[in-house]
Design an enzyme around this catalytic site. Structure first.
Site, short mmCIF file in Angstrom:
data_model
loop_
_atom_site.label_atom_id
_atom_site.label_comp_id
_atom_site.label_asym_id
_atom_site.label_seq_id
_atom_site.Cartn_x
_atom_site.Cartn_y
_atom_site.Cartn_z
N GLU A 94 0.86 -1.19 0.00
CA GLU A 94 0.00 0.00 0.00
C GLU A 94 0.89 1.23 0.00
O GLU A 94 1.80 1.34 0.81
CB GLU A 94 -0.88 -0.01 1.26
CG GLU A 94 -1.68 1.24 1.47
CD GLU A 94 -2.15 1.39 2.91
OE1 GLU A 94 -1.84 2.45 3.51
OE2 GLU A 94 -2.80 0.47 3.43
N ARG B 49 -3.66 -2.84 11.09
CA ARG B 49 -3.87 -3.85 10.04
C ARG B 49 -3.89 -3.25 8.64
O ARG B 49 -4.60 -3.71 7.76
CB ARG B 49 -5.13 -4.67 10.32
CG ARG B 49 -5.08 -5.38 11.66
CD ARG B 49 -6.24 -6.30 11.91
NE ARG B 49 -6.33 -7.40 10.97
CZ ARG B 49 -5.59 -8.50 10.99
NH1 ARG B 49 -4.66 -8.64 11.92
NH2 ARG B 49 -5.76 -9.46 10.11
N CYS C 240 7.64 -0.56 0.49
CA CYS C 240 8.84 -1.36 0.76
C CYS C 240 9.58 -0.98 2.02
O CYS C 240 10.03 -1.86 2.76
CB CYS C 240 9.78 -1.35 -0.44
SG CYS C 240 10.52 0.26 -0.80
N HIS D 78 14.35 1.60 -3.03
CA HIS D 78 13.72 0.33 -2.68
C HIS D 78 14.51 -0.36 -1.57
O HIS D 78 15.73 -0.48 -1.65
CB HIS D 78 13.61 -0.60 -3.88
CG HIS D 78 12.94 -1.89 -3.55
ND1 HIS D 78 11.61 -1.95 -3.16
CD2 HIS D 78 13.41 -3.15 -3.50
CE1 HIS D 78 11.31 -3.21 -2.89
NE2 HIS D 78 12.38 -3.96 -3.09
N ASP E 89 12.26 -10.13 0.25
CA ASP E 89 11.65 -8.85 -0.11
C ASP E 89 10.14 -9.02 -0.10
O ASP E 89 9.58 -9.69 -0.97
CB ASP E 89 12.15 -8.41 -1.49
CG ASP E 89 11.66 -7.03 -1.89
OD1 ASP E 89 10.81 -6.46 -1.18
OD2 ASP E 89 12.12 -6.53 -2.93
#
Length: 187
Positions: free
Chosen positions: A39, A64, A69, A107, A122
């Site tokens: 998200e 929740r 990343c 990332h 990952d």
């Protein structure tokens, strides 16, 4: 078991004992992918992203929600460390869209050392994220529940690729350089 690890395992639906072995690493990786969605709503809105441990727990475990990343792999790194894994974060340069020039390191991924082998984990690359850790070895096709992946090595530089319509597509470049919390906040 710490309160954090108990809450994290409940969030991911893990109900088995944990130990620092490959079966647990694979299982936790898949459970995390299945329970905690990618998200990036906060990035788009734009809301400030907090990467401290408590903020990650509050958002991804207690509320929740999902995350991107830096959040996903930050939380996963903590969980793996509390289980007993030797793990550290790395930074990568996303090249999935074939940019004209090399992009910045935006990332976060994980390097796990286990029983003399190094693994890439990952849980935060969106729809093409790894659904299992892969060994840090060059030119070896590695199957996950989601797709086939491989790593290419050119000296210090590694490239993660996935099999897409009969060809290999690069996802990101990374190296094994040590990173610091400030590097993730900047990214």
């Amino acid at each position: 078991m710490t309160p954090f690890l108990t809450a994290y395992l409940a969030r991911t639906g893990w109900q088995q004992p944990v130990s620092a072995d490959i079966a647990t690493l694979r299982g936790l990786h898949l459970h995390h992918n299945s329970a905690v969605p990618f998200e990036n709503i906060d990035v788009v809105l734009p809301r400030e992203i907090q990467l401290d441990e408590q903020s990650l727990v509050d958002k991804l475990v207690t509320a929740r929600r999902g995350g991107y990343c830096f959040e996903q792999n930050g939380l996963f790194e903590r969980a793996l460390r509390e289980v007993g894994f030797h793990v550290r974060s790395l930074l990568g340069r996303v090249v999935l869209a074939n940019p004209a020039q090399m992009p910045p390191r935006t990332h976060r991924l994980l390097l796990v050392e286990l029983e003399g082998e190094r693994w890439i984990a990952d849980v935060g690359f969106g729809g093409q994220t790894l659904t299992a850790p892969i060994r840090l070895v060059a030119e070896e096709e590695q199957a996950t529940p989601h797709s086939l992946y491989r790593l290419i090595n050119d000296g210090c530089d590694w490239v993660l690729q996935f099999r897409h319509h009969e060809h290999w597509q690069s996802m990101y470049h990374f190296d094994l350089t040590a990173q610091y919390q400030a590097d993730y906040v900047l990214g």
